[in-house]
Write a protein that holds these residues in place. Structure first.
Motif, PDB file in Angstrom:
ATOM      1  N   GLY A  17       1.033  -1.081   0.313  1.00  0.00           N
ATOM      2  CA  GLY A  17       0.087   0.085  -0.347  1.00  0.00           C
ATOM      3  C   GLY A  17       0.676   1.285   0.164  1.00  0.00           C
ATOM      4  O   GLY A  17       0.528   2.213  -0.575  1.00  0.00           O
ATOM      5  N   VAL A  18       2.307   1.019   0.153  1.00  0.00           N
ATOM      6  CA  VAL A  18       2.378   2.118   0.427  1.00  0.00           C
ATOM      7  C   VAL A  18       3.671   2.171  -0.825  1.00  0.00           C
ATOM      8  O   VAL A  18       4.139   1.125  -1.581  1.00  0.00           O
ATOM      9  N   THR A  19       3.748   3.591  -0.821  1.00  0.00           N
ATOM     10  CA  THR A  19       4.562   2.856  -2.918  1.00  0.00           C
ATOM     11  C   THR A  19       5.732   4.645  -2.298  1.00  0.00           C
ATOM     12  O   THR A  19       4.933   5.814  -2.289  1.00  0.00           O
ATOM     13  N   PRO A  20       7.372   4.227  -2.195  1.00  0.00           N
ATOM     14  CA  PRO A  20       7.585   4.766  -1.713  1.00  0.00           C
ATOM     15  C   PRO A  20       8.693   5.845  -3.087  1.00  0.00           C
ATOM     16  O   PRO A  20       9.832   6.730  -2.659  1.00  0.00           O
ATOM     17  N   SER A  21       8.319   5.472  -4.001  1.00  0.00           N
ATOM     18  CA  SER A  21       8.947   5.768  -5.479  1.00  0.00           C
ATOM     19  C   SER A  21       9.012   7.579  -6.066  1.00  0.00           C
ATOM     20  O   SER A  21      10.367   7.766  -6.132  1.00  0.00           O
ATOM     21  N   LYS A  22       8.567   8.502  -4.980  1.00  0.00           N
ATOM     22  CA  LYS A  22       8.637   9.900  -4.530  1.00  0.00           C
ATOM     23  C   LYS A  22      10.127   9.561  -3.785  1.00  0.00           C
ATOM     24  O   LYS A  22      11.308  10.493  -3.669  1.00  0.00           O
ATOM     25  N   TRP A  23       9.699   9.578  -2.467  1.00  0.00           N
ATOM     26  CA  TRP A  23      11.049   9.880  -1.618  1.00  0.00           C
ATOM     27  C   TRP A  23      13.014   8.649  -2.054  1.00  0.00           C
ATOM     28  O   TRP A  23      13.476   9.154  -2.292  1.00  0.00           O
ATOM     29  N   VAL A  24      12.805   7.633  -2.811  1.00  0.00           N
ATOM     30  CA  VAL A  24      13.981   6.730  -3.628  1.00  0.00           C
ATOM     31  C   VAL A  24      14.259   7.877  -4.896  1.00  0.00           C
ATOM     32  O   VAL A  24      15.249   7.938  -5.156  1.00  0.00           O
ATOM     33  N   ARG A  25      13.929   8.753  -5.373  1.00  0.00           N
ATOM     34  CA  ARG A  25      13.723   9.656  -6.545  1.00  0.00           C
ATOM     35  C   ARG A  25      14.610  10.133  -6.037  1.00  0.00           C
ATOM     36  O   ARG A  25      16.069  10.917  -6.300  1.00  0.00           O
ATOM     37  N   ILE A  26      14.556  11.130  -4.778  1.00  0.00           N
ATOM     38  CA  ILE A  26      15.025  12.431  -4.163  1.00  0.00           C
ATOM     39  C   ILE A  26      15.956  11.827  -3.573  1.00  0.00           C
ATOM     40  O   ILE A  26      17.330  12.128  -3.883  1.00  0.00           O
ATOM     41  N   TRP A  27      15.886  10.608  -3.066  1.00  0.00           N
ATOM     42  CA  TRP A  27      17.738   9.893  -2.850  1.00  0.00           C
ATOM     43  C   TRP A  27      18.357  10.171  -3.907  1.00  0.00           C
ATOM     44  O   TRP A  27      19.567  10.101  -3.509  1.00  0.00           O
ATOM     45  N   ASN A  28      18.389   9.443  -5.014  1.00  0.00           N
ATOM     46  CA  ASN A  28      18.977   9.077  -5.936  1.00  0.00           C
ATOM     47  C   ASN A  28      19.197  10.287  -6.556  1.00  0.00           C
ATOM     48  O   ASN A  28      21.048  10.184  -7.012  1.00  0.00           O
ATOM     49  N   GLU A  29      18.660  11.540  -6.413  1.00  0.00           N
ATOM     50  CA  GLU A  29      19.525  12.975  -6.984  1.00  0.00           C
ATOM     51  C   GLU A  29      20.535  12.956  -5.786  1.00  0.00           C
ATOM     52  O   GLU A  29      21.610  14.071  -6.133  1.00  0.00           O
ATOM     53  N   ARG A  30      19.981  13.339  -4.821  1.00  0.00           N
ATOM     54  CA  ARG A  30      21.129  13.400  -3.457  1.00  0.00           C
ATOM     55  C   ARG A  30      22.327  13.066  -3.166  1.00  0.00           C
ATOM     56  O   ARG A  30      23.439  13.352  -2.992  1.00  0.00           O
ATOM     57  N   LEU A  31      22.267  11.675  -3.221  1.00  0.00           N
ATOM     58  CA  LEU A  31      23.237  10.613  -2.943  1.00  0.00           C
ATOM     59  C   LEU A  31      23.102   9.671  -3.820  1.00  0.00           C
ATOM     60  O   LEU A  31      23.163   8.531  -3.624  1.00  0.00           O
ATOM     61  N   PRO A  32      23.871   9.973  -5.082  1.00  0.00           N
ATOM     62  CA  PRO A  32      24.366   9.196  -6.452  1.00  0.00           C
ATOM     63  C   PRO A  32      24.727   7.918  -6.308  1.00  0.00           C
ATOM     64  O   PRO A  32      25.260   6.770  -6.750  1.00  0.00           O
ATOM     65  N   ASP A  33      25.833   8.278  -5.129  1.00  0.00           N
ATOM     66  CA  ASP A  33      26.585   6.997  -4.890  1.00  0.00           C
ATOM     67  C   ASP A  33      26.185   6.010  -3.615  1.00  0.00           C
ATOM     68  O   ASP A  33      27.224   4.727  -3.602  1.00  0.00           O
ATOM     69  N   VAL A  34      25.342   6.099  -3.176  1.00  0.00           N
ATOM     70  CA  VAL A  34      24.894   5.149  -2.023  1.00  0.00           C
ATOM     71  C   VAL A  34      23.458   4.994  -2.781  1.00  0.00           C
ATOM     72  O   VAL A  34      22.728   4.970  -2.867  1.00  0.00           O
TER      73      VAL A  34
END
Length: 264
Positions: A17-34
């Protein structure tokens, strides 16, 4: 924060029921090496996954035992009843629990709503999962009351859902082990809470006073020019006055000449 070592990746668990895609996208933008590794877990298993360090953090359904886990409540879901499209309930915009009293309501074993007493008439047997309950609704066995996100997750063309009032509601939270509040966990908390890249906890942002040139402009703002030195404004006034004097003299000389007097 603790001094525990951080893994080279960030493992994020999430319940159905939880869709984490928005937060995952921001994470990948800010921390691309992790790399952020998503781990889907059943609602009833989510807290144990965090306790066993199977994930660094997770989106879970409350309540959360705060003895060893930290949690930030994020939002509360609307509760709906899932019905066949040709059911009488489908004609209404919303219904109350009392209006479902004569209906057979399925109560799956993985139900996420904290009922004191489930409404309606109980089915002969409880379905094992919400997905199984959806199949039974489609077969005409009964109806299902569930969080709206789960109704969307298990959407079928022959089913629909309507809001139910006066029912328990499911709350979603971000949770993680208390003794594993690492820098990466703090970074993810900042993302979920909507902080900008420069406003995460523990990071200082540049203030107006610390910007280059700010101190210099403040120091010189009230300083008077030294004696004997003309300011640019004074020079401009002098040039303007000089031009005015010359133009005035030219005007006197440049008048029309008078007629010569006749000699007597």
């Amino acid at each position: 924060m603790t001094g525990s070592e951080e893994s080279p990746s960030f493992r994020l668990a999430y319940v159905p029921g939880v869709t984490p895609s928005k937060w995952v996208r921001i994470w990948n933008e800010r921390l691309p090496d992790v790399p952020l590794i998503l781990t889907p877990v059943a609602a009833g298993d989510a807290l144990d996954v965090l306790r066993s360090r199977g994930a660094d953090a997770g989106f879970v359904r409350m309540p959360v035992d705060d003895e060893d886990l930290s949690a930030i409540p994020l939002y509360t879901e609307t509760t709906v009843v899932v019905v066949p499209k040709d059911h009488l309930v489908a004609a209404a915009e919303e219904v109350s629990v009392d209006e479902l009293a004569d209906e057979i309501l399925l109560h799956p074993l993985d139900d996420t709503l904290d009922w004191e007493q489930p409404p309606g008439k109980p089915a002969f047997e409880r379905p094992a999962t919400t997905a199984d309950a959806i199949e039974l609704v489609a077969a005409g066995v009964g109806l299902l009351v569930a969080p709206q996100s789960l109704a969307r997750l298990h959407h079928r063309k022959d089913l629909t859902y309507r809001t139910v009032t006066d029912t328990p509601q499911s709350r979603i939270a971000l949770s993680w082990p208390k003794d594993e509040t690492t820098d990466m966990v703090e970074d993810f908390i900042g993302i979920v809470r909507g902080r900008t890249v420069n406003s995460s906890r523990g990071r200082q942002t540049a203030s107006e006073g610390s910007k280059p040139g700010a101190a210099k402009s403040k120091a010189t703002a009230g300083r008077k020019p030294a004696a004997g030195k003309s300011t640019s404004a004074g020079k401009a006034q002098g040039r303007s006055a000089g031009r005015g004097g010359r133009s005035g003299a030219a005007g006197a000389k440049g008048g029309k000449p008078g007629k010569p007097r006749r000699r007597s």
